[in-house]
Design a protein around this motif. Structure first.
Motif, PDB file in Angstrom:
ATOM      1  N   VAL A 162       0.942  -1.173  -0.117  1.00  0.00           N
ATOM      2  CA  VAL A 162      -0.004  -0.100  -0.056  1.00  0.00           C
ATOM      3  C   VAL A 162       1.012   1.180  -0.100  1.00  0.00           C
ATOM      4  O   VAL A 162       2.045   1.325   0.840  1.00  0.00           O
ATOM      5  CB  VAL A 162      -1.098  -0.049   1.312  1.00  0.00           C
ATOM      6  N   LYS A 164       1.043   5.700  -0.995  1.00  0.00           N
ATOM      7  CA  LYS A 164      -0.020   6.762  -1.083  1.00  0.00           C
ATOM      8  C   LYS A 164       0.079   7.676  -2.402  1.00  0.00           C
ATOM      9  O   LYS A 164       1.255   7.519  -3.054  1.00  0.00           O
ATOM     10  CB  LYS A 164       0.378   8.121  -0.202  1.00  0.00           C
ATOM     11  N   ARG A 165      -0.794   8.038  -3.045  1.00  0.00           N
ATOM     12  CA  ARG A 165      -0.841   8.715  -4.432  1.00  0.00           C
ATOM     13  C   ARG A 165      -2.077   9.852  -4.165  1.00  0.00           C
ATOM     14  O   ARG A 165      -3.005   9.551  -3.842  1.00  0.00           O
ATOM     15  CB  ARG A 165      -1.559   7.899  -5.455  1.00  0.00           C
ATOM     16  N   ASP A 169      -4.211   6.421   0.217  1.00  0.00           N
ATOM     17  CA  ASP A 169      -3.678   5.081   0.253  1.00  0.00           C
ATOM     18  C   ASP A 169      -4.227   4.170  -1.075  1.00  0.00           C
ATOM     19  O   ASP A 169      -5.527   3.981  -1.319  1.00  0.00           O
ATOM     20  CB  ASP A 169      -4.022   4.485   1.361  1.00  0.00           C
ATOM     21  N   TYR A 170      -3.306   3.453  -1.810  1.00  0.00           N
ATOM     22  CA  TYR A 170      -3.800   2.571  -2.981  1.00  0.00           C
ATOM     23  C   TYR A 170      -3.047   1.373  -2.705  1.00  0.00           C
ATOM     24  O   TYR A 170      -1.940   1.499  -2.299  1.00  0.00           O
ATOM     25  CB  TYR A 170      -3.575   3.261  -4.189  1.00  0.00           C
ATOM     26  N   LYS A 172      -1.259  -1.957  -4.476  1.00  0.00           N
ATOM     27  CA  LYS A 172      -0.705  -2.524  -5.684  1.00  0.00           C
ATOM     28  C   LYS A 172      -0.248  -3.942  -5.496  1.00  0.00           C
ATOM     29  O   LYS A 172       0.439  -3.982  -4.473  1.00  0.00           O
ATOM     30  CB  LYS A 172       0.055  -1.537  -6.243  1.00  0.00           C
ATOM     31  N   ASN A 235      -4.348  -5.234 -10.939  1.00  0.00           N
ATOM     32  CA  ASN A 235      -3.747  -4.073 -10.685  1.00  0.00           C
ATOM     33  C   ASN A 235      -4.697  -2.860 -11.288  1.00  0.00           C
ATOM     34  O   ASN A 235      -4.724  -1.758 -10.861  1.00  0.00           O
ATOM     35  CB  ASN A 235      -2.289  -3.900 -10.811  1.00  0.00           C
ATOM     36  N   THR A 239      -5.448  -0.491  -8.224  1.00  0.00           N
ATOM     37  CA  THR A 239      -4.922   0.790  -8.184  1.00  0.00           C
ATOM     38  C   THR A 239      -5.682   1.916  -8.524  1.00  0.00           C
ATOM     39  O   THR A 239      -5.394   2.956  -8.452  1.00  0.00           O
ATOM     40  CB  THR A 239      -3.832   0.932  -9.119  1.00  0.00           C
ATOM     41  N   PRO A 242      -9.223   3.821  -3.871  1.00  0.00           N
ATOM     42  CA  PRO A 242      -8.658   3.818  -2.569  1.00  0.00           C
ATOM     43  C   PRO A 242      -8.736   2.502  -2.031  1.00  0.00           C
ATOM     44  O   PRO A 242      -9.809   2.030  -1.685  1.00  0.00           O
ATOM     45  CB  PRO A 242      -9.337   4.983  -2.153  1.00  0.00           C
ATOM     46  N   TYR A 243      -7.884   2.315  -0.999  1.00  0.00           N
ATOM     47  CA  TYR A 243      -7.588   1.172  -0.109  1.00  0.00           C
ATOM     48  C   TYR A 243      -8.884   1.017   0.885  1.00  0.00           C
ATOM     49  O   TYR A 243      -9.194   0.155   1.039  1.00  0.00           O
ATOM     50  CB  TYR A 243      -6.323   1.203   0.731  1.00  0.00           C
TER      51      TYR A 243
END
Length: 250
Positions: A162, A164-165, A169-170, A172, A235, A239, A242-243
């Protein structure tokens, strides 16, 4: 065999089961939402996958989950150690939707998912070319390949991170490994020796008497293709979500 491709499709469905889809697509009634704080989250996700079974037969376009009937692998190969090289293209696998989940383990702290399933019976159909020798007899040709396999088993293992973008949090997945096994099976190559049935029957009998060796040659290329293809597909989903929406806390 290919169908075990389908098994990874289940993992994608499983991910969708815990949250919302890309572009805020409404969650269908047939998807059971599983919260990461649930002490029985493994059983919740397993139940969700079971509920998805009939929908996986035709695919779920909103979540980019492909149909299980049939599943298609562009190309598979059997190498030279068996004395004969077979290259099959446009391979279709039928029977993937009749799966049974034997084991499912989710470790959300490590972003780790493992699943083991059984497929009672698979039928494959594809176009082949062949080149090699059987009993010192040169074998070359092209035509249709058919195969029947029973007691197929598959293990799927995803591991991700996990990050950050834009402050969010995302998840992948960094690796996705597929391992497959077949209890029993047979192959048939049509149109060998220009359709000469006697010679064709001899070669097909030789192939099937050595089926485990042929499958051993086939296995690495199938596992590699499945792993690469479905890591990419997985993915595309995780991706973009959001988590916190993928695995809500409450």
């Amino acid at each position: 065999m290919q169908a075990l491709q389908a098994l990874v499709a289940l993992t994608l469905a499983l991910l969708c089961a815990a949250g919302r889809a890309v572009a805020e697509v409404p969650i269908p009634d047939f998807i059971l939402i599983c919260k990461r704080t649930d002490p029985q989250v493994d059983q919740c996700i397993k139940k969700s996958v079971e509920q998805l079974r009939p929908h996986l037969v035709r695919g779920i376009p909103a979540f980019n989950v492909p149909s299980l009937e049939p599943l298609i692998l562009p190309e598979i190969r059997v190498g030279e150690s068996t004395g004969i090289r077979i290259r099959a293209r446009n391979v279709k696998a039928f029977g993937c939707s009749d799966f049974k989940i034997n084991r499912l383990r989710v470790d959300l702290a490590r972003n780790d998912i493992e699943m083991a399933i059984t497929l009672p019976k698979l039928f494959i159909l594809g176009d082949y070319t062949v080149d090699g020798r059987v009993f010192l007899l040169p074998v070359r040709g092209a035509g249709q390949l058919t195969g029947n396999m029973t007691d197929c088993k598959g293990d799927v293992h995803l591991r991700g991170t996990v990050s950050k973008r834009d402050g969010v949090d995302y998840l992948k997945y960094d690796t996705l490994a597929v391992r497959i096994a077949v209890g029993r099976g047979s192959l048939h190559l049509d149109n060998l020796f220009g359709g000469q049935q006697t010679l064709g029957d001899i070669v097909n009998a030789a192939i099937n008497s050595n089926f485990k060796a042929f499958f051993g040659e086939l296995k690495p290329s199938v596992e590699r293709a499945l792993s690469q293809e479905f890591l990419s597909v997985a993915n595309k989903i995780v991706t973009a979500v959001p988590y916190e929406k993928l695995f809500p806390a409450s």
